[in-house]
Design a protein around this motif. Sequence first.
Motif, PDB file in Angstrom:
ATOM      1  N   GLN A   3       0.839  -1.190   0.000  1.00 34.82           N
ATOM      2  CA  GLN A   3       0.000   0.000   0.000  1.00 34.82           C
ATOM      3  C   GLN A   3       0.879   1.247   0.000  1.00 34.82           C
ATOM      4  OE1 GLN A   3      -2.622   0.070   3.342  1.00 34.82           O
ATOM      5  NE2 GLN A   3      -4.386   0.604   2.106  1.00 34.82           N
ATOM      6  N   SER A   4       0.450   2.304  -0.707  1.00 33.53           N
ATOM      7  CA  SER A   4       1.247   3.524  -0.752  1.00 33.53           C
ATOM      8  C   SER A   4       1.212   4.224   0.601  1.00 33.53           C
ATOM      9  CB  SER A   4       0.714   4.466  -1.843  1.00 33.53           C
ATOM     10  OG  SER A   4      -0.616   4.830  -1.557  1.00 33.53           O
ATOM     11  N   VAL A   5       2.286   4.912   0.888  1.00 35.17           N
ATOM     12  CA  VAL A   5       2.409   5.630   2.163  1.00 35.17           C
ATOM     13  C   VAL A   5       1.702   6.965   2.050  1.00 35.17           C
ATOM     14  CG1 VAL A   5       4.035   6.666   3.774  1.00 35.17           C
ATOM     15  CG2 VAL A   5       4.596   4.498   2.650  1.00 35.17           C
ATOM     16  N   GLY A   6       0.848   7.269   3.042  1.00 30.10           N
ATOM     17  CA  GLY A   6       0.116   8.525   3.029  1.00 30.10           C
ATOM     18  C   GLY A   6       0.610   9.487   4.089  1.00 30.10           C
ATOM     19  N   ALA A  11       2.633  11.282   9.757  1.00 33.55           N
ATOM     20  CA  ALA A  11       2.283  11.951  11.015  1.00 33.55           C
ATOM     21  C   ALA A  11       2.376  10.986  12.191  1.00 33.55           C
ATOM     22  CB  ALA A  11       0.871  12.529  10.905  1.00 33.55           C
ATOM     23  N   ARG A  12       1.873   9.737  11.980  1.00 31.89           N
ATOM     24  CA  ARG A  12       1.916   8.730  13.055  1.00 31.89           C
ATOM     25  C   ARG A  12       3.357   8.375  13.401  1.00 31.89           C
ATOM     26  NH1 ARG A  12      -0.513   5.002  10.435  1.00 31.89           N
ATOM     27  NH2 ARG A  12      -2.557   5.949  10.717  1.00 31.89           N
ATOM     28  N   ALA A  13       4.191   8.193  12.375  1.00 37.45           N
ATOM     29  CA  ALA A  13       5.585   7.799  12.620  1.00 37.45           C
ATOM     30  C   ALA A  13       6.379   8.906  13.306  1.00 37.45           C
ATOM     31  CB  ALA A  13       6.246   7.431  11.292  1.00 37.45           C
ATOM     32  N   TYR A  48       7.754   8.425   1.650  1.00 36.39           N
ATOM     33  CA  TYR A  48       6.536   9.148   1.286  1.00 36.39           C
ATOM     34  C   TYR A  48       6.781  10.102   0.115  1.00 36.39           C
ATOM     35  CZ  TYR A  48       2.948  12.772   1.488  1.00 36.39           C
ATOM     36  OH  TYR A  48       1.962  13.669   1.151  1.00 36.39           O
ATOM     37  N   VAL A  49       5.861  10.093  -0.851  1.00 37.63           N
ATOM     38  CA  VAL A  49       5.877  11.034  -1.967  1.00 37.63           C
ATOM     39  C   VAL A  49       4.500  11.678  -2.025  1.00 37.63           C
ATOM     40  CG1 VAL A  49       6.122  11.340  -4.456  1.00 37.63           C
ATOM     41  CG2 VAL A  49       7.521   9.629  -3.284  1.00 37.63           C
ATOM     42  N   ARG A  50       4.467  12.994  -1.980  1.00 39.29           N
ATOM     43  CA  ARG A  50       3.160  13.658  -1.945  1.00 39.29           C
ATOM     44  C   ARG A  50       2.431  13.483  -3.274  1.00 39.29           C
ATOM     45  NH1 ARG A  50       3.834  20.230  -2.138  1.00 39.29           N
ATOM     46  NH2 ARG A  50       5.105  20.390  -4.017  1.00 39.29           N
ATOM     47  N   SER A  51       1.121  13.462  -3.211  1.00 43.25           N
ATOM     48  CA  SER A  51       0.288  13.298  -4.402  1.00 43.25           C
ATOM     49  C   SER A  51       0.122  14.638  -5.094  1.00 43.25           C
ATOM     50  CB  SER A  51      -1.094  12.746  -4.020  1.00 43.25           C
ATOM     51  OG  SER A  51      -1.964  12.820  -5.128  1.00 43.25           O
TER      52      SER A  51
END
Length: 341
Positions: A3-6, A11-13, A48-51
Amino acid sequence: MSQSVGIKDVARAAGVSVGTVSNVINRPDTVATETRARVQSAIDRLGYVRSESARQLRAGRSRIMGLLVLDMGNPFFVDVARGAERAARQAGLGVMVCNSAQNPGEEADYLSLFAEQRVRGVLLTPADATGRNIEAFRRHGIPFVLVDRVAEGTTECSVSVDDVAGGALAVRHLVDAGHRSIAYVSGPPGLNQVRDRRMGALDALAEAGLGPEALRELPTERLDVAAGRDAGARLLGLADRPTAVFCANDLLALGVLQAMYAAGVGVPDDLAIVGYDDIEFAAAAAVPLTSVRQPAVTMGAMAADLLLEETEAEGAVKPHEHRRVVLQPELVVRRSSLSAR
């Protein structure tokens, strides 16, 4: 499939809010150095890569400019793309380059794709001579600039080269060298550039007191080397073969040159050849090719600047004024046309 990282995962990490992650990405100066470092570490660790598409939907403005050309196999359009990309990059934009392959159907599909992607604007060298594709695209309200084509019958900006003057330069050079029977290896008759270069050729013949019969047209379905070789074979089959040939672009001219070489016909002694565009391969040909130079990189950069100017003016007090820029061509003489007659 993973699954892609959102942004929520980041924020959680990092142990912060989604808003803080957003600030680190978009407004890093507003976040404390230690927090910023912790968030950036989580971004790097998770990959993470922003959409960008999501960002565009929120902002309502794309960072992508579309470029649709006739043939990316032609180095001329590669140079146009290089100029456009350079100007776009300076403005913080990217360029989506597409190739219509001189096919109106493919052109229509790509214009629909540009509309779906909500690009900032489009640079377009039209393949559809009827103008229907442009008319359909205009309904989307996306700005566009015509490249290598005068904006006849439209109000949009355009950047082109004076192809009538270019055709005249080529044939005037051949007439001055003593040629009185010249072939014109043209291309798809629906292309304005092909028609304009022919018009210039006829103008040069008229200046010399020669009629239109002095120009033998050999049309081709495409503007590539293979079509040039085919035209060269037809040229060899003519009983009263012209002593010179002017080609609508350099790829055609290189194909004609190949056909002459294979048949043992000397260039320029038996047949002088002049091309158009002055691509890099023209000077590097077995017989360096005389060609009409178009400032392709400049053309692409100017078209992109006009498009950026129009998109920046959206909603401004002073509206954008469409402009029609026509650049001048230059004849570059090399060995392929230097026979003494």
